[in-house]
Design a protein around this motif. Structure first.
Motif, mmCIF file in Angstrom:
data_model
loop_
_atom_site.group_PDB
_atom_site.id
_atom_site.type_symbol
_atom_site.label_atom_id
_atom_site.label_comp_id
_atom_site.label_asym_id
_atom_site.label_seq_id
_atom_site.Cartn_x
_atom_site.Cartn_y
_atom_site.Cartn_z
ATOM 1 N N ILE A 129 -28.065 -14.827 -9.867
ATOM 2 C CA ILE A 129 -28.788 -15.836 -9.092
ATOM 3 C C ILE A 129 -28.743 -17.186 -9.805
ATOM 4 C CG2 ILE A 129 -31.117 -16.574 -8.442
ATOM 5 C CD1 ILE A 129 -31.677 -13.642 -7.659
ATOM 6 N N LYS A 130 -28.906 -17.126 -11.096
ATOM 7 C CA LYS A 130 -28.866 -18.359 -11.886
ATOM 8 C C LYS A 130 -27.489 -19.032 -11.755
ATOM 9 C CE LYS A 130 -29.755 -19.706 -16.538
ATOM 10 N NZ LYS A 130 -29.757 -19.183 -17.929
ATOM 11 N N ASP A 131 -26.436 -18.225 -11.936
ATOM 12 C CA ASP A 131 -25.071 -18.726 -11.782
ATOM 13 C C ASP A 131 -24.867 -19.351 -10.413
ATOM 14 O OD1 ASP A 131 -24.584 -17.759 -14.245
ATOM 15 O OD2 ASP A 131 -22.979 -16.379 -13.661
ATOM 16 N N LEU A 132 -25.281 -18.603 -9.396
ATOM 17 C CA LEU A 132 -25.065 -19.065 -8.035
ATOM 18 C C LEU A 132 -25.760 -20.406 -7.805
ATOM 19 C CD1 LEU A 132 -23.930 -18.698 -5.282
ATOM 20 C CD2 LEU A 132 -25.746 -17.097 -4.716
ATOM 21 N N LEU A 147 -17.572 -15.959 -0.289
ATOM 22 C CA LEU A 147 -18.308 -16.730 -1.284
ATOM 23 C C LEU A 147 -17.428 -17.243 -2.415
ATOM 24 C CD1 LEU A 147 -21.837 -15.653 -2.376
ATOM 25 C CD2 LEU A 147 -21.004 -17.809 -1.504
ATOM 26 N N LEU A 148 -16.320 -16.556 -2.659
ATOM 27 C CA LEU A 148 -15.459 -16.916 -3.784
ATOM 28 C C LEU A 148 -14.999 -18.366 -3.704
ATOM 29 C CD1 LEU A 148 -13.343 -13.712 -4.418
ATOM 30 C CD2 LEU A 148 -14.992 -14.784 -5.934
ATOM 31 N N ASN A 149 -14.864 -18.858 -2.498
ATOM 32 C CA ASN A 149 -14.426 -20.236 -2.330
ATOM 33 C C ASN A 149 -15.398 -21.220 -2.964
ATOM 34 O OD1 ASN A 149 -12.153 -19.497 -0.866
ATOM 35 N ND2 ASN A 149 -13.350 -19.349 1.013
ATOM 36 N N LEU A 150 -16.617 -20.770 -3.115
ATOM 37 C CA LEU A 150 -17.636 -21.627 -3.710
ATOM 38 C C LEU A 150 -17.244 -22.024 -5.134
ATOM 39 C CD1 LEU A 150 -20.331 -22.637 -2.653
ATOM 40 C CD2 LEU A 150 -21.452 -20.816 -3.892
ATOM 41 N N ARG A 176 -15.274 -30.224 5.229
ATOM 42 C CA ARG A 176 -15.830 -29.367 6.279
ATOM 43 C C ARG A 176 -15.949 -27.927 5.792
ATOM 44 N NH1 ARG A 176 -17.094 -27.300 10.075
ATOM 45 N NH2 ARG A 176 -16.560 -26.972 12.282
ATOM 46 N N GLN A 177 -14.866 -27.464 5.188
ATOM 47 C CA GLN A 177 -14.794 -26.119 4.636
ATOM 48 C C GLN A 177 -15.874 -25.896 3.574
ATOM 49 O OE1 GLN A 177 -14.119 -23.181 4.146
ATOM 50 N NE2 GLN A 177 -11.961 -22.662 3.934
ATOM 51 N N ILE A 178 -15.952 -26.880 2.668
ATOM 52 C CA ILE A 178 -16.904 -26.767 1.565
ATOM 53 C C ILE A 178 -18.331 -26.693 2.078
ATOM 54 C CG2 ILE A 178 -17.723 -27.839 -0.564
ATOM 55 C CD1 ILE A 178 -15.100 -29.171 -0.872
ATOM 56 N N LYS A 179 -18.603 -27.498 3.086
ATOM 57 C CA LYS A 179 -19.946 -27.511 3.663
ATOM 58 C C LYS A 179 -20.333 -26.112 4.146
ATOM 59 C CE LYS A 179 -21.473 -31.887 5.586
ATOM 60 N NZ LYS A 179 -21.253 -32.820 6.703
ATOM 61 N N GLN A 180 -19.393 -25.487 4.861
ATOM 62 C CA GLN A 180 -19.656 -24.142 5.371
ATOM 63 C C GLN A 180 -19.919 -23.161 4.232
ATOM 64 O OE1 GLN A 180 -16.793 -22.567 8.088
ATOM 65 N NE2 GLN A 180 -17.030 -24.251 9.548
ATOM 66 N N THR A 181 -19.041 -23.219 3.237
ATOM 67 C CA THR A 181 -19.204 -22.325 2.107
ATOM 68 C C THR A 181 -20.542 -22.561 1.421
ATOM 69 O OG1 THR A 181 -16.814 -22.355 1.773
ATOM 70 C CG2 THR A 181 -18.163 -21.513 -0.034
ATOM 71 N N TYR A 182 -20.909 -23.821 1.334
ATOM 72 C CA TYR A 182 -22.189 -24.171 0.718
ATOM 73 C C TYR A 182 -23.345 -23.534 1.483
ATOM 74 C CZ TYR A 182 -26.086 -27.040 -0.921
ATOM 75 O OH TYR A 182 -27.276 -27.451 -1.443
ATOM 76 N N GLN A 183 -23.301 -23.655 2.799
ATOM 77 C CA GLN A 183 -24.343 -23.049 3.621
ATOM 78 C C GLN A 183 -24.411 -21.542 3.409
ATOM 79 O OE1 GLN A 183 -26.494 -24.707 5.283
ATOM 80 N NE2 GLN A 183 -25.546 -26.729 5.047
ATOM 81 N N LEU A 184 -23.233 -20.934 3.398
ATOM 82 C CA LEU A 184 -23.157 -19.496 3.164
ATOM 83 C C LEU A 184 -23.784 -19.148 1.818
ATOM 84 C CD1 LEU A 184 -21.997 -16.896 4.398
ATOM 85 C CD2 LEU A 184 -19.977 -17.239 2.970
ATOM 86 N N LEU A 213 -26.104 -20.721 0.227
ATOM 87 C CA LEU A 213 -27.564 -20.807 0.302
ATOM 88 C C LEU A 213 -28.150 -19.518 0.887
ATOM 89 C CD1 LEU A 213 -28.239 -24.464 1.510
ATOM 90 C CD2 LEU A 213 -28.655 -23.483 -0.744
ATOM 91 N N LYS A 214 -27.505 -19.056 1.955
ATOM 92 C CA LYS A 214 -27.978 -17.806 2.570
ATOM 93 C C LYS A 214 -27.886 -16.653 1.581
ATOM 94 C CE LYS A 214 -27.019 -18.761 7.433
ATOM 95 N NZ LYS A 214 -26.115 -18.488 8.570
ATOM 96 N N ARG A 215 -26.732 -16.583 0.929
ATOM 97 C CA ARG A 215 -26.529 -15.506 -0.029
ATOM 98 C C ARG A 215 -27.571 -15.562 -1.131
ATOM 99 N NH1 ARG A 215 -21.729 -12.937 0.155
ATOM 100 N NH2 ARG A 215 -21.789 -13.815 2.247
ATOM 101 N N LEU A 216 -27.872 -16.761 -1.551
ATOM 102 C CA LEU A 216 -28.865 -16.935 -2.612
ATOM 103 C C LEU A 216 -30.214 -16.376 -2.181
ATOM 104 C CD1 LEU A 216 -29.801 -18.074 -5.314
ATOM 105 C CD2 LEU A 216 -30.182 -20.276 -4.190
ATOM 106 N N SER A 217 -30.629 -16.735 -0.991
ATOM 107 C CA SER A 217 -31.954 -16.279 -0.559
ATOM 108 C C SER A 217 -31.954 -14.772 -0.358
ATOM 109 C CB SER A 217 -32.396 -17.021 0.697
ATOM 110 O OG SER A 217 -32.086 -16.280 1.849
ATOM 111 N N SER A 218 -30.820 -14.247 0.112
ATOM 112 C CA SER A 218 -30.707 -12.802 0.262
ATOM 113 C C SER A 218 -30.809 -12.101 -1.093
ATOM 114 C CB SER A 218 -29.392 -12.463 0.948
ATOM 115 O OG SER A 218 -28.871 -11.240 0.491
ATOM 116 N N MET A 219 -30.200 -12.713 -2.106
ATOM 117 C CA MET A 219 -30.256 -12.109 -3.433
ATOM 118 C C MET A 219 -31.652 -12.214 -4.036
ATOM 119 S SD MET A 219 -26.519 -13.312 -4.889
ATOM 120 C CE MET A 219 -26.662 -12.710 -6.560
ATOM 121 N N GLU A 220 -32.306 -13.309 -3.762
ATOM 122 C CA GLU A 220 -33.665 -13.445 -4.284
ATOM 123 C C GLU A 220 -34.595 -12.448 -3.614
ATOM 124 O OE1 GLU A 220 -34.105 -17.686 -3.720
ATOM 125 O OE2 GLU A 220 -33.934 -18.052 -5.882
#
Lengths: 140, 140
Positions: free
Chosen positions: A116-119, B77-80, B89-97, B99-106
């Motif tokens: 999480i920290k990395d991300l 997520l690897l693209n991040l 445009r691509q980066i923005k999408q990955t960024y959004q993804l 954020l979602k992944r982060l909250s899911s992990m938390e």
DNA sequence: TATTTCTTTGACGTTTACGTCAAGTATAAC
DNA sequence: GTTATACTTGACGTAAACGTCAAAGAAATA
């Protein structure tokens, strides 16, 4: 009507579709879990009735899946929550397994914290780049 | 000998068997990941050479798997971690993804904490029973 | 009585994530 | 030169975790 069962929650049984809604899984899934001996619904005629025990087990199953355990791994641990009716030898084994599972989960929690920290770091870098490229910060 | 590459770690490349040992996976797995576009080893002749980027990606892949993400989820997520060469445009999408992944992990970390607490309680109950049944506490 | 509705048991299909040969190439070692 | 070693690309196999019919039985409802 219903002169016998006033025990509200304890003895309540659910049909398969009720269980589906409760846990958001398909009927196939519940039958599959029974075939794999993760659930033990009783039978009224040929229909299944899921008891409180099954509900408890389902909660643990969903939890286990969330954390990446296989159904077989989950099955083995489920006995930990029903140990009353087993032999001492059996319980001892399950207890040992539980200890291992516990340490594995604690390890996973640690790693999850690091990931999480990395991300977060990566996301910040990414955000910086986007802003530098002129993105509107309200979009992010 | 070796007059060119003095950059010790940065430019180092690994053969497939070296990668296997590094990450304790099979060669089949690495080729499979390449076919799924999670890794992008370069080629010397027809052999694969895995770069630092691939090593970084592998670390993330193993991490992701540990936390129960599918390879496809991981790939996205690897693209991040390689966003330099993509379009905004691509980066923005990955960024959004991300954020979602982060909250899911938390969220997952929270639940994991609760599950650990439950498991500890169960283990204690289990232990009590075993001791009451006359087990030697040194066995547990 | 007829017909939905719910549920059952098979049986086969599907996706994910690889494992396991088979056959070939290329470089290195003897 | 040939043998061994490392690697390659298919192609088929497999285990887990279900999905998706099909056929049939019981129960509720019109």
């Amino acid at each position: 009507m219903n002169m016998i069962s006033t025990k509200s929650n304890e003895d309540k049984v659910n049909t398969i579709t009720e269980m589906c809604k409760l846990f958001k899984v398909s009927a196939r899934t519940l039958r599959f879990y029974e075939s794999k001996e993760l659930l033990f619904p009783i039978r009224r005629g040929q229909h299944r009735l899921f008891t409180k025990s099954d509900r408890g087990r389902m909660k643990l199953i969903m939890q286990g899946k969330r954390f990446g355990f296989s159904l077989e791994e989950i099955r083995q641990l489920l006995n930990l929550y029903n140990f009353g009716d087993h032999r001492t030898r059996q319980i001892k084994q399950t207890y040992q397994l539980g200890l291992k599972r516990l340490s594995s989960m604690e390890q996973q929690k640690k790693e999850l914290g690091l990931a999480i920290k990395d991300l977060k770091t990566q996301l910040q870098l990414c955000k910086d780049l986007l802003l530098k490229r002129g993105a509107d910060s309200r979009d992010l």
